[in-house]
Design an enzyme around this catalytic site. Sequence first.
Site, PDB file in Angstrom:
ATOM      1  N   HIS A  37       0.845  -1.460   0.056  1.00 39.39           N
ATOM      2  CA  HIS A  37      -0.046   0.192  -0.132  1.00 39.39           C
ATOM      3  C   HIS A  37       0.983   1.369  -0.006  1.00 39.39           C
ATOM      4  CE1 HIS A  37      -2.744  -3.067   2.245  1.00 39.39           C
ATOM      5  NE2 HIS A  37      -3.570  -2.750   0.963  1.00 39.39           N
ATOM      6  N   GLN A  61     -17.836  -6.830  -1.550  1.00 42.84           N
ATOM      7  CA  GLN A  61     -17.315  -7.639  -2.320  1.00 42.84           C
ATOM      8  C   GLN A  61     -16.625  -9.002  -1.616  1.00 42.84           C
ATOM      9  OE1 GLN A  61     -14.093  -4.430  -2.355  1.00 42.84           O
ATOM     10  NE2 GLN A  61     -12.490  -6.007  -2.056  1.00 42.84           N
ATOM     11  N   GLY A 151      -2.836  -1.586  -7.383  1.00 36.79           N
ATOM     12  CA  GLY A 151      -1.574  -2.775  -7.470  1.00 36.79           C
ATOM     13  C   GLY A 151      -2.291  -3.710  -8.516  1.00 36.79           C
ATOM     14  N   GLN A 157      -8.681  -7.429 -10.838  1.00 40.59           N
ATOM     15  CA  GLN A 157      -9.266  -6.199 -10.435  1.00 40.59           C
ATOM     16  C   GLN A 157      -8.675  -4.993 -11.331  1.00 40.59           C
ATOM     17  OE1 GLN A 157      -9.874  -5.222  -6.223  1.00 40.59           O
ATOM     18  NE2 GLN A 157      -7.942  -3.923  -6.347  1.00 40.59           N
ATOM     19  N   SER A 189       0.361  -8.711   1.315  1.00 34.85           N
ATOM     20  CA  SER A 189      -1.088  -8.886   1.546  1.00 34.85           C
ATOM     21  C   SER A 189      -1.671  -8.815   2.937  1.00 34.85           C
ATOM     22  CB  SER A 189      -1.676 -10.217   0.925  1.00 34.85           C
ATOM     23  OG  SER A 189      -3.035 -10.481   1.322  1.00 34.85           O
ATOM     24  N   SER A 190      -2.646  -8.057   3.135  1.00 31.62           N
ATOM     25  CA  SER A 190      -3.161  -7.769   4.442  1.00 31.62           C
ATOM     26  C   SER A 190      -3.555  -9.276   4.919  1.00 31.62           C
ATOM     27  CB  SER A 190      -4.329  -6.997   4.713  1.00 31.62           C
ATOM     28  OG  SER A 190      -4.025  -5.709   3.843  1.00 31.62           O
ATOM     29  N   ARG A 191      -3.727  -9.928   4.159  1.00 27.13           N
ATOM     30  CA  ARG A 191      -4.265 -11.606   4.611  1.00 27.13           C
ATOM     31  C   ARG A 191      -3.159 -12.347   5.048  1.00 27.13           C
ATOM     32  NH1 ARG A 191      -8.233 -10.929   0.446  1.00 27.13           N
ATOM     33  NH2 ARG A 191     -10.478 -10.949   1.603  1.00 27.13           N
TER      34      ARG A 191
END
Length: 294
Positions: A37, A61, A151, A157, A189-191
Amino acid sequence: MHLIHNVSEMQRHADAARAAGKRLVLVPTMGALHEGHFALVREGLRNGNEITVSIFVNPTQFGPGEDYSRYPRTLEDDLERLHEMESAITVFAPSVEEMYPGGTDTNLSWVEVERLDEHLCGRHRPGHFRGVATVVARLLNVCKPHVAIFGLKDAQQFVILNRMVKDLLFDVEVIGLPTVREADGLALSSRNAFLTPEERSRAVVIARAVEAGKRAIEGGARRAEDVTAKMRDILAGEPRARPQYVELVDAAMLQPISEITPGREVLAAAAVFFGQTRLIDSAFLRSPGDLRKE
Ligand code: AMP
């Protein structure tokens, strides 16, 4: 740091910045910010002089059974880190009620980008890209940027949003930035925060699989199934990895291909579960030109 929670206040802020001749940049995020980010924000600072980072975990989403309720929400930390980076950033962090007045169940207006969601993540997450396109269209109407930055990590996306902007004549320039990775290659990744240390160390196999696809194409592979077989082989070497898909599609329409045409861009992509955590990685690739014809 300017924190705005309210749609009408954000619109007034954007109007005033435009009237003052500023170049507005929007970086849409779901928060739990990481270096990926921040790379987008730095690119934003190079492309304009009024930067808004939106932080909104968009319920529309996420499908039933997906991780909407447990998605990491770390607003205080996010604000602190953005402030350290550049104190003049505006953060737009609306509630669900602000973005979907009356609630998501009663919403009647959706943005659908046809065909581009038929494969890859779209095939496995019905309605996901409708939710993404709808919320990004709203964010563009609220934050009124000249430039929006995304990104390429979320490759499908990116292709879908580019098409939405083009088809619906949004007056905004779209910029895509390459995937930012950990030292071992894992895409940030946030995940990733959901992974156990054991899963984390093994998750790099996804990046290796994409890398194998890249090598195959650069090495002149002509059959798509040879490329995806190489990618699958790498993933099969990691018993904790449960691939959801491994696909090679054309980069423009995101449709599966069987033959790789020299010079034509393709997208090699994979989604893989580690435990409950679903991670994606991909690369836009071009096979070398046919040397005999050059
Ligand atoms: P998210 O918060 O996951 O919805 O992502 C917000 C934006 O950051 C999207 O445009 C993502 O594609 C982008 N992004 C997420 N991870 C990365 C990464 N590792 N490198 C570059 N961009 C990223």
